[in-house]
Design an enzyme around this catalytic site. Sequence first.
Site, mmCIF file in Angstrom:
data_model
loop_
_atom_site.group_PDB
_atom_site.id
_atom_site.type_symbol
_atom_site.label_atom_id
_atom_site.label_comp_id
_atom_site.label_asym_id
_atom_site.label_seq_id
_atom_site.Cartn_x
_atom_site.Cartn_y
_atom_site.Cartn_z
ATOM 1 N N ASP A 1 17.244 43.943 73.631
ATOM 2 C CA ASP A 1 16.282 45.042 73.694
ATOM 3 C C ASP A 1 15.554 45.153 72.356
ATOM 4 O O ASP A 1 16.157 45.488 71.342
ATOM 5 C CB ASP A 1 17.017 46.346 74.021
ATOM 6 C CG ASP A 1 16.088 47.541 74.161
ATOM 7 O OD1 ASP A 1 14.867 47.401 73.935
ATOM 8 O OD2 ASP A 1 16.583 48.637 74.485
ATOM 9 N N HIS B 1 20.018 23.226 69.968
ATOM 10 C CA HIS B 1 21.419 23.337 70.372
ATOM 11 C C HIS B 1 22.364 22.858 69.279
ATOM 12 O O HIS B 1 23.536 23.270 69.232
ATOM 13 C CB HIS B 1 21.636 22.527 71.654
ATOM 14 C CG HIS B 1 22.820 22.960 72.458
ATOM 15 N ND1 HIS B 1 23.939 23.535 71.910
ATOM 16 C CD2 HIS B 1 23.064 22.898 73.798
ATOM 17 C CE1 HIS B 1 24.817 23.806 72.866
ATOM 18 N NE2 HIS B 1 24.312 23.430 74.022
#
Length: 445
Positions: A384, A158
């Site tokens: 994708d 993070h």
Amino acid sequence: MELPDCVYPRPSVTIFPCAPTPKHSLHLSNLDSQKFFRFSVKYVHLFEKCVSVDVLKSSLSRVLVDYYPLAGRLRRSSICEDDHKLEVDCNGEGVAFAEAFMDATAQQLLQPCNLPNTSWKKLLCRVEAQSFLDLPPLIIQVTSLRCGGMILCTAINHCLCDGTGASQFLHDWARLARDPNTELPVTPFHGRHVLNPRDPPQVHFTHAGYTRTNPASHQVDLHDWMVHSQPLVVTSFTFGTSEVLLLKKQCLSWPKPITTFESVAAHTWRAWVKSMNLSPTITVKLIFTVNVRKKVNLPEGYYGNGFVLACAESTVRGLTAVENDDGDDISHSLKALQEAKAILEEKGYIRSMVDLLEDKTVRVDLSTSLVISQWSRLGLEDVDFGLGKPLFMGPLSSYVHCLFLPVVGDSNAVRVLVSVPESVVESFRYHMLVKDGWKKQENDG
């Protein structure tokens, strides 16, 4: 659902950038270096079809040329004597990549994904390290399934990426997996100097989401109680278009437009506070993430932490007051939330927050706070790699902090995931589900 064990056909490997990359120290911003962010965000994508592992490895090696800090290692900043500030040693040491097989099908896992449990940790390989700083900023496991599907689990530090940055990286990786000869549409922007504090720091605002006090000095510390007193129970609720409209109906005369996030967040905060059975005089807070890239003109392609923690405040009495005949009213929590967002528009407010974080004694005030992190609207569910978008996208585990997650196939819906103490779970479910005469089915599998 308890997941089957993963079978690892070979040890994990290190993936390096496929071309030489700059070797230097990248100083992280005050937003990046907050101790509140010193963990890896673990994303799970469940796909119906499995992409070739060789394709994933080669495209990862290629995208690491553009995102080379992810192949480096975190360390204490050379300009600071302690670990208050961090930097990345961009040394090209690479990222961890593991392959596994699990005797399960995508359809078997689809519904249980809504309520992750400790067994889901099997989906991410364990990397030995002496401390958080020694871990690779990026750890990946690809788990093939019996049906020909796959689970992609990515752990991204993070301190280097926020949700927007992680989504940018994952989409760029997927783009290169689909077409290795393509160019990235936006060049990643590595520098964090655009968020440097002023010298001397100029803190001209009150930042309610932060405190200088020791947590032990708080009269009430809900966070400590929730984490240490009893088991936590995962809860998950999906709000589609009709449910959001029902929430907004409670505020028909509201003077400002109400977003989906605002209505669901106001409802969730109120339900959470009502379930805790707190003294009516206690001040409670809602801390939530707001993307400020446009507000402070961060460069296109900036993938570091470009959001701040906004904070709404209220007494328990004010938040839980009943002001309509139906017994529920989110207007008070909604007003506090919108005011917390509005103050971010004040000239100099965000720079004041960056300067505040120069103070080593400042920390996020978790004592009586619900923290909401927004993963919806980031495009994480649209990644994708060439054989279709995921059937599911979510976190590897549930947190005390609340996540607003995307719902695959319904861009207008939001799924609320949060763990609450066992003793209040039924009360929380009741206040989340009962609204304006309707009862929403919880995603409990």
